[in-house]
Design a protein around this motif. Sequence first.
Motif: not given
Length: 493
Positions: A50-57, A93-99, A134-136
Amino acid sequence: MPPRRTPLLALLGTAALGAALLSPASAGAQDAAHADAAVSSARWLAGELQEDGSLPGPFGTAPDWGLTIDALVALQATGADPAAADRVEAAVAANVANYNSYAGWGGDPDARIGGATAKILYASVVSGADPADFGGFDMRQETLDLVQGPEGGSDEGRISDRIPGGDTDNSNTFGQSLGVIGLARSGGVPQEAVDFLIRQQCSAGGFRLFPDQFGTPAPTCDEATTVVLDPDSTGMAVQALLAAADTGSEDAAEAAALGADWLEEIQRADGSFGGSGPTAASNTNSTGLAGQALSAAGREGAADAAADWIDAHRLTSSSGAAAAEAGAIAYNAESRDGAVAEGIPGMQRDQWRRASAQALLGLARVPLGEIGLVPVDPPGPTASPSEVPTTGPTTGPTAGPTAGPTAGPTTGPTTGPTGGPTTDPTAGPTGGPTASPTGRPSAPVPESAGAGKPSLAVTGAGLASLVTVALVLTVAGASLFLATRRSAERKTP
């Protein structure tokens, strides 16, 4: 008589030398073909980002961070698209806590999911980032903090979930394996973490997926009342133990060899593997992990057979209605045949992404412990435009976010590591690569690897040059034979 026999042996020896030279060339040609196939698959996967560099579920566009890391590993293992790999790295790196916590669902940001934490550590390592920032987040320390101490009893060394107020631990052999690799490569892995992984191995050589499988905790695999040996977990554990052995961990090399023996024993006649439980039938996910592990353990014949089977399920520009999806790898023969006849329906794209990300590792043949360390020179753009999709991913229905980062179709690749709980976000196709803790000095990253942007290594020399050498040696041997024969005939009464 002796003068006649000696030159003949010399000729046969020369011919044998030529054959010996040609044999590695053939292996090299096969490896190169598999490498090209892996790059093709990785480029297809990059086109699904996707545009943000992720793959969707499987539903809508909500990112699946476990699957996204699988894509990052695939891209780093092949060097197929460095720019895409950079995008994915930045997104993770921008979504460490989200994972690795519950923050992504509005829950406790202080919670830590063991497998997800280890998987992010591994992602930072293979991408050449700083695991300590890594992402803080200091992902190495985050992972070490989840390693149970002596107070854990038989769980000492386990990279566990840390859920405030919770008493359920869904950590498993996938997360432990990825943690061992990630720690080994970021400063050293504690022996206790390696020992815990080894305790998940039964005497037959295979590994169980969960230490408390079927709700019956057992300190070791052989002590379990009921146990299912899991090929996917075994493929992961073998590679983790090889990485640990490289940094000096005790008993790791022997356990890895025993695990590789078991994988060779259960490999099917066509080269394929199945998982356990609902994934027991032959599939490219299980075959990819097992084949990658066999190659890492030096079992190249078995790894070749696995790679051939995987490649037979890869779409090409001749794949009928799915020609524009060239590079994608089907989960099984049914999925491949359906795509050739009708293309890939939007609802099934999630299955194809998961299958491709993991299966191509069996084609790339770079061990999990070496991805990011192996300098590679991937081929240029594929010859046919159909090998690279020109559009972004076709998403499934937008009827809501996935139930959790591990959710996936039950008819395709397992949503947890071969059927694990969907609450464990380490899951990729069969859990996907993840990493765990280490405590000994890791091998330095060679400068030739650059900033962790590897290309796919190809073994073997060029076929043409070896053929030429073999022919020259054969002619020389023949000349020697004739000259010696004439000399012998002159001496014979």
